[in-house]
Design a protein around this motif. Structure first.
Motif, PDB file in Angstrom:
ATOM      1  N   UNK A 144     118.272 -18.077 -27.730  1.00  0.00           N
ATOM      2  CA  UNK A 144     117.070 -17.459 -27.663  1.00  0.00           C
ATOM      3  C   UNK A 144     117.023 -16.728 -26.158  1.00  0.00           C
ATOM      4  N   UNK A 145     117.181 -17.682 -25.171  1.00  0.00           N
ATOM      5  CA  UNK A 145     117.274 -17.191 -23.757  1.00  0.00           C
ATOM      6  C   UNK A 145     118.580 -16.449 -23.546  1.00  0.00           C
ATOM      7  N   UNK A 146     119.352 -16.437 -24.031  1.00  0.00           N
ATOM      8  CA  UNK A 146     120.704 -15.768 -24.009  1.00  0.00           C
ATOM      9  C   UNK A 146     120.248 -14.252 -24.413  1.00  0.00           C
ATOM     10  N   UNK A 147     119.810 -14.271 -25.550  1.00  0.00           N
ATOM     11  CA  UNK A 147     119.488 -12.875 -26.263  1.00  0.00           C
ATOM     12  C   UNK A 147     118.326 -12.201 -25.145  1.00  0.00           C
ATOM     13  N   UNK A 155     113.841  -5.460 -28.747  1.00  0.00           N
ATOM     14  CA  UNK A 155     113.794  -6.611 -28.193  1.00  0.00           C
ATOM     15  C   UNK A 155     112.742  -7.572 -28.622  1.00  0.00           C
ATOM     16  N   UNK A 156     111.526  -7.086 -28.662  1.00  0.00           N
ATOM     17  CA  UNK A 156     110.333  -7.831 -29.120  1.00  0.00           C
ATOM     18  C   UNK A 156     110.575  -8.030 -30.737  1.00  0.00           C
ATOM     19  N   UNK A 203     107.819 -14.051 -26.007  1.00  0.00           N
ATOM     20  CA  UNK A 203     106.814 -13.244 -25.087  1.00  0.00           C
ATOM     21  C   UNK A 203     107.003 -12.952 -24.097  1.00  0.00           C
ATOM     22  N   UNK A 204     107.435 -13.848 -23.088  1.00  0.00           N
ATOM     23  CA  UNK A 204     108.076 -13.746 -21.579  1.00  0.00           C
ATOM     24  C   UNK A 204     108.802 -12.749 -21.572  1.00  0.00           C
ATOM     25  N   UNK A 205     110.031 -12.583 -22.407  1.00  0.00           N
ATOM     26  CA  UNK A 205     111.098 -11.553 -22.275  1.00  0.00           C
ATOM     27  C   UNK A 205     110.544 -10.154 -22.785  1.00  0.00           C
ATOM     28  N   UNK A 206     109.472 -10.210 -23.660  1.00  0.00           N
ATOM     29  CA  UNK A 206     109.044  -9.064 -24.225  1.00  0.00           C
ATOM     30  C   UNK A 206     108.039  -8.610 -23.035  1.00  0.00           C
ATOM     31  N   UNK A 207     107.329  -9.060 -22.334  1.00  0.00           N
ATOM     32  CA  UNK A 207     106.371  -8.704 -21.399  1.00  0.00           C
ATOM     33  C   UNK A 207     107.144  -8.338 -20.209  1.00  0.00           C
TER      34      UNK A 207
END
Length: 113
Positions: free
Chosen positions: A86-89, A58-59, A8-12
């Motif tokens: 997951x963080x790397x992605x 990405x989401x 969710x963080x990366x998506x936002x």
């Protein structure tokens, strides 16, 4: 649950960057989406579609990765690689989105867009 939080963080973050880029490229109706090796634009898309493509992709990818991480057991010895993967992605999608913005900016300043 932390996996979905990270996704969710990366998506936002990606959506926020796309919204910011939308205001930066507001004068353009279409934005380049693909370039040939010579730097020529091979196709373009409407601005909103061009800017929302990477966050949407990405989401989807991050949500699937998070769901799989929560529901499947990793292989023995790889338990500690799920979270960094997951963080790397997410970071990879951020880099790709910034590259896309840079290429758009470079193309528009050159006058090919």
């Amino acid at each position: 649950m932390a996996m979905f939080g990270i996704a969710l963080f990366f998506g936002l973050l990606l959506c926020g960057l796309a919204i910011r880029a939308n205001s930066r490229f507001r004068r353009e109706d279409r934005l380049p989406m693909q370039w040939w090796l010579t730097g020529d634009v091979t196709w373009s898309a409407p601005r909103v579609l061009a800017l929302s493509f990477i966050p949407a992709l990405a989401i989807g990818v991050l949500a699937i990765n998070a769901a799989l991480a929560m529901n499947l057991q990793p292989r023995p010895g790889q338990e500690g690689m799920v979270l960094p993967g997951l963080i790397g992605t997410g970071l990879l999608f951020l880099v790709v989105q910034h590259l896309h913005f840079w290429l758009i900016e470079k193309t528009l300043h050159r006058g090919d867009g």
